[in-house]
Write an enzyme that holds these catalytic residues in place. Structure first.
Site, mmCIF file in Angstrom:
data_model
loop_
_atom_site.group_PDB
_atom_site.id
_atom_site.type_symbol
_atom_site.label_atom_id
_atom_site.label_comp_id
_atom_site.label_asym_id
_atom_site.label_seq_id
_atom_site.Cartn_x
_atom_site.Cartn_y
_atom_site.Cartn_z
ATOM 1 N N HIS A 1 22.116 -57.097 43.523
ATOM 2 C CA HIS A 1 21.785 -57.980 43.331
ATOM 3 C C HIS A 1 20.806 -59.285 43.763
ATOM 4 C CE1 HIS A 1 26.171 -58.089 44.986
ATOM 5 N NE2 HIS A 1 26.215 -57.149 45.133
ATOM 6 N N ASN B 1 32.324 -59.743 46.531
ATOM 7 C CA ASN B 1 32.714 -59.893 45.172
ATOM 8 C C ASN B 1 33.176 -61.106 44.419
ATOM 9 O OD1 ASN B 1 29.979 -58.043 44.695
ATOM 10 N ND2 ASN B 1 31.354 -56.875 44.361
ATOM 11 N N TYR C 1 23.618 -51.275 53.211
ATOM 12 C CA TYR C 1 22.812 -52.158 53.463
ATOM 13 C C TYR C 1 21.619 -53.255 54.253
ATOM 14 C CZ TYR C 1 26.171 -54.653 50.270
ATOM 15 O OH TYR C 1 26.880 -55.027 49.042
#
Length: 493
Positions: free
Chosen positions: A58, A136, A346
């Site tokens: 990303h 997504n 994350y």
């Protein structure tokens, strides 16, 4: 301080006026330069560090801000039936949001017309603190267990020696990963190249839980429905767009917001009772599966509108940080194996990229009025001290002197019961092919044709044994699917 032209005076970060911003201090006009060039050293040292490490995935993204307006209901029922999360309870309640759309595999300066999943990450700044919904534009993923995430990304990234993205590497991994067939069928159809960020749906992909005031829970999947419709591109159309520039999707979204054509997405949820559902031929916690909408219908929750572009790309895009573990009261994790792995990954990535105090940055902090009170201390780039109550000397809990107290525990905690051996084992109901085949059969004819053409083109660059394995997988999904690809490659099923 201003100069005669009434412009603000250039200063250093220390606030010192800069009298000469064109020359270093040197011995004579030709040099050498002297070491005590403080202004130059501060300027160049900051320049050397003005990029944070690129996101592994990303890397390229577009950020905009806006608001989410709740309907006060989930489908036809009051939101409180399913969740006590405050942002959903009152009709018309507006919650500020920041959204980041992104490509996944390419680098920070890669093409936005590449075939690639698109990240769809939303940060809600609620009255109870932040909630991040990180998903997504496609409803499923390549794998169902987070331990394989580095492998699938490595296969999709460029070769570590040649630095070329190689179909042989991609399909070598996918051929050994049968659950990827559903995602591949989505990705290599036109849905794999959205026309732009505005004309795509979004999906939470993972399975979460909602919890109500009585401590009752349901499983939930999140869907963002584009109010601009769905538009995709074929490989040929994307090549034309890419030939004209690499950032068409960013430009499209930015321009739309600037002219007041604010894009909107309606949030829907699918709801399922929190059990194993033996009547289904798949596990509802499997991220490679969708829940059938005729059995688990979409229920509208609210509308999101993006109406403000960023004022600083670096501060509001590069430093905007999301995490699947960022939940508010009334929203909870499920036992989804991908979700649990992402929840560590994350936030760990943000600490590496931006530093342990990344949550102090304005773009990541809760909205004004939400007080942050922790006993966390120090670390690189710390520029504030969280509220500690009556005494700044007490940075621990419990304390009989001062400090912070834990929250009221009178709310009803959801306490699912689990039992079983601790194992390293796959889920029981894998059913790797049924939904991929169903997706193939329900596509419009032109999308099927495009999917088959893309598979033939890429598999044509692969070793024969990989071609044969992939054809076998496609045939398990749908006989016509496998046969059409085989015919295109000059092979038999």
């Amino acid at each position: 301080m201003t100069n005669p032209e009434s412009k603000p005076v250039l200063t250093t970060r220390q606030g010192h006026p800069v009298h000469n911003n064109a020359q270093q201090r040197t011995v004579g006009t030709r040099g050498p330069a002297t070491l005590e060039n403080y202004q130059f050293l501060e300027k160049i040292a900051h320049f050397d560090r003005e990029r944070v490490p690129e996101r592994v995935v990303h890397a390229r993204g577009f950020v905009a801000h806006g608001e989410f307006e709740a309907y006060g209901t989930i489908g036809e029922e009051p939101a409180a039936v399913y969740t006590r999360a405050k942002l959903f309870q009152i009709k018309g309640e507006r919650t500020p949001v920041s959204v980041r759309f992104s490509t996944v595999i390419g680098g920070r300066d890669s093409s936005e017309a590449a075939r690639d999943p698109r990240g769809f990450a939303v940060k809600f700044r609620t009255a109870d603190g932040n909630w991040d919904l990180v998903g997504n534009n496609l409803p499923v993923f390549f794998i169902r267990d987070a331990i394989k995430f580095p492998d699938v990304i490595h296969s999709l990234k460029p070769d570590p020696i040649t630095f070329k993205q190689e179909p042989n590497r991609i399909f070598d991994f996918m051929a050994g990963t049968p659950e990827s067939m559903h995602m591949l069928t989505w990705l290599f159809s036109p849905r794999g190249i959205p026309a732009n960020y505005r004309t795509q749906d979004g999906f939470g992909v993972n399975t979460y839980r909602m919890v109500n005031a009585a401590g009752e829970a349901v499983l939930v999947k999140y869907h963002w429905k584009s109010q601009q419709g769905i538009e995709s591109m074929t490989e040929e159309q994307a090549a034309v767009v890419q030939g004209q520039g690499l950032g068409h999707a960013t430009q499209d979204a930015y321009d739309a917001i600037e002219r007041g054509d604010f894009p909107k997405w309606e949030l829907h949820v699918q709801i399922m009772s929190d059990d194993e559902h033996p009547e289904l031929d798949f596990d509802p916690l499997d991220d490679t599966k969708t829940w059938p909408e005729d059995v688990f219908p979409l229920r509208a929750v609210g509308m999101m509108t993006l109406n403000q572009n960023v004022s600083s790309f670096f501060n509001e895009n590069e430093q905007l940080a999301f995490g699947t573990g960022v939940l508010v009261d009334g929203l909870d994790f499920s036992d989804d194996k991908m979700l649990i792995g992402r929840t560590f990954s994350y936030s760990d990535t943000q600490r590496y990229r931006i530093g342990p105090n990344y949550l102090q940055l304005p773009v990541n902090a809760p909205r004004p009025g939400v007080k942050v009170a922790t006993n966390q201390e120090g670390g690189p780039m710390s520029f504030a001290v969280d509220n500690r109550g009556a005494s700044p000397h007490i940075n621990f809990e419990p304390s009989s002197v001062a400090g912070l107290a834990t929250a009221d525990d009178s709310y009803q905690e959801y306490r699912p019961f689990v039992s079983g051996q601790i194992v390293k084992a796959p889920i029981a109901r894998q059913n790797n092919y049924a939904q991929a085949g169903e997706r193939f059969r329900t596509m419009p004819q032109w999308e099927r044709d495009d999917l088959v053409a893309n598979m033939i083109n890429l598999l044509g660059q692969c070793d024969k044994h990989i071609q044969e394995k992939m054809i076998w997988h496609f045939t398990q999904c749908d006989e016509a699917y496998g046969k059409r690809v085989a015919d295109g490659l000059g092979l038999t099923v």
